[in-house]
Design a protein around this motif. Structure first.
Motif, short mmCIF file in Angstrom:
data_model
loop_
_atom_site.label_atom_id
_atom_site.label_comp_id
_atom_site.label_asym_id
_atom_site.label_seq_id
_atom_site.Cartn_x
_atom_site.Cartn_y
_atom_site.Cartn_z
N ILE A 89 0.83 -1.22 0.00
CA ILE A 89 0.00 0.00 0.00
C ILE A 89 0.85 1.26 0.00
O ILE A 89 0.64 2.17 -0.81
CB ILE A 89 -0.96 -0.01 1.21
N GLN B 261 -8.06 14.48 -4.03
CA GLN B 261 -7.16 14.86 -2.95
C GLN B 261 -7.67 16.05 -2.14
O GLN B 261 -7.66 16.00 -0.90
CB GLN B 261 -5.76 15.14 -3.49
N VAL C 276 -3.01 6.35 0.92
CA VAL C 276 -4.24 5.86 0.31
C VAL C 276 -3.94 5.38 -1.11
O VAL C 276 -3.31 6.09 -1.90
CB VAL C 276 -5.32 6.97 0.26
N HIS C 277 -4.39 4.17 -1.41
CA HIS C 277 -4.30 3.64 -2.78
C HIS C 277 -5.72 3.42 -3.29
O HIS C 277 -6.51 2.72 -2.67
CB HIS C 277 -3.54 2.32 -2.81
N ALA D 146 -1.28 9.40 6.48
CA ALA D 146 -2.22 8.54 5.75
C ALA D 146 -1.69 8.25 4.36
O ALA D 146 -1.32 9.16 3.61
CB ALA D 146 -3.59 9.21 5.67
N GLY E 102 -10.53 0.95 -2.51
CA GLY E 102 -9.26 1.51 -2.08
C GLY E 102 -8.70 0.81 -0.85
O GLY E 102 -9.40 0.04 -0.18
N GLU E 103 -7.44 1.09 -0.60
CA GLU E 103 -6.75 0.59 0.59
C GLU E 103 -6.04 1.75 1.25
O GLU E 103 -5.69 2.74 0.60
CB GLU E 103 -5.74 -0.49 0.21
N CYS E 104 -5.82 1.63 2.56
CA CYS E 104 -5.26 2.74 3.31
C CYS E 104 -4.37 2.21 4.43
O CYS E 104 -4.68 1.18 5.04
CB CYS E 104 -6.39 3.60 3.87
N GLU F 79 -9.18 -1.72 3.99
CA GLU F 79 -9.62 -1.77 2.61
C GLU F 79 -11.13 -1.54 2.60
O GLU F 79 -11.83 -1.90 3.56
CB GLU F 79 -9.27 -3.10 1.96
N LEU G 39 -2.71 3.91 7.97
CA LEU G 39 -2.65 5.05 8.87
C LEU G 39 -1.55 4.82 9.90
O LEU G 39 -1.46 3.74 10.49
CB LEU G 39 -3.99 5.25 9.59
N SER H 12 0.94 3.97 -3.14
CA SER H 12 -0.13 4.87 -2.70
C SER H 12 -0.43 5.93 -3.75
O SER H 12 0.46 6.48 -4.39
CB SER H 12 0.24 5.53 -1.38
N TYR I 118 -4.18 -0.76 8.89
CA TYR I 118 -4.41 -0.84 7.45
C TYR I 118 -5.85 -1.26 7.21
O TYR I 118 -6.47 -1.94 8.02
CB TYR I 118 -3.42 -1.78 6.76
#
Length: 278
Positions: A44, A182, A167-168, A165, A139-141, A125, A143, A48, A123
């Motif tokens: 990720i 964004q 983010v993908h 953060a 998406g996936e994230c 999704e 933090l 990202s 993490y």
């Protein structure tokens, strides 16, 4: 107490620079993660679509209560439900994992990959279906929450939080992300982080001023497992003593000429609005 405060932009703005991104990646303790978690988080952060270091947030909160709320976020969400300020649901699916829905088109799951007193790595999704974008988004994230504790003379502790953060988002062009998503996602994240930090501080002050009221509130959290409800009530009940004890440690030593008045060790409690119980 006394850990270095997380670095942030002195202007109070969010940061999206490459240097901040690299620093955030270096703060992740990959060597302490399982192979599966390390691989997933690496994928990720290295792919990202967006990176954002949110503005620093400082919250006046009992440290034990703060860590409990960070590690049991369903408590905060269920209090919000009682207060009628959210449609979000958050269900625990394991010791460190949750399933979530914000009631506005976003659903997903997240897990704590690492937890310590000053660092939490999560993490997640999820998917979004709503008016913001015509097609379903997946998406996936990751933090990364870095925390420092600054003890105050009155016994309170200021907790300094920096949130990074990654983010993908699948199947979206970088130009669309940069120009459209964004700014929107960034402002929403900043606002939510600030509001949640403020709420945690208010909850701690309420526990300090009215521990019995917070204990009663704990019993109304029907979407929280009973042992966690009980722990919340117990931690909240200890907040006044924790603050008073810290304040007493900061009192100057009494002199023979002027013995310390026992009342001087008591903290002066700030006026706080009670959490509304319904």
């Amino acid at each position: 107490m006394g850990a270095p405060c997380p670095a942030a932009d002195s202007s109070g703005r969010a940061i999206t620079s490459r240097a901040a991104r690299d620093e955030a990646i270096q703060s992740i303790p990959f060597e302490k993660l399982s192979h599966d978690k390390r691989a997933r988080i690496n994928a990720i952060v290295n792919n990202s679509s967006l990176f954002r270091r949110l503005p620093l947030e400082v919250v006046d909160c009992d440290p034990d209560l703060f860590l409990f709320l960070i590690r049991n976020p369903e408590v905060v969400v269920d209090i919000w439900r009682i207060m009628g300020i959210t449609n979000m649901t958050l269900d625990r699916t394991g010791a460190d994992s949750y399933r979530a829905s914000d009631g506005q088109g976003t659903t997903g799951a997240f897990e704590y990959a690492y937890r310590s007193g000053d660092l939490h790595v999560l993490y997640s999704e999820g998917t979004y279906e709503g008016s913001m974008y015509p097609a379903k988004l997946r998406g996936e994230c990751v933090l990364v929450l870095k925390t420092a504790y600054v003890k105050q003379p009155n016994g309170h502790v200021h907790i300094v939080n920096r949130l990074d953060a990654f983010v993908h988002v699948d199947n979206l062009g970088i130009e669309l992300i940069a120009k459209t998503l964004q700014p929107l996602l960034g402002k929403t994240a900043d606002h939510n982080f600030a509001e949640t930090s403020m709420f945690v501080g208010t909850l701690s002050h309420t526990a300090e001023a009215n521990p019995a009221g917070v204990s009663r509130l704990a019993q109304k959290l029907v979407h929280v497992e009973a042992p966690i409800r009980q722990q919340f009530a117990e931690l909240s009940g200890r907040v006044p003593d924790n603050v008073a004890g810290q304040a007493a440690q900061n009192e100057p030593a009494p002199t023979r000429a002027a013995p310390a008045n026992s009342a001087s060790a008591r903290m002066r409690r700030s006026d706080t609005a009670d959490i509304r119980e319904r």
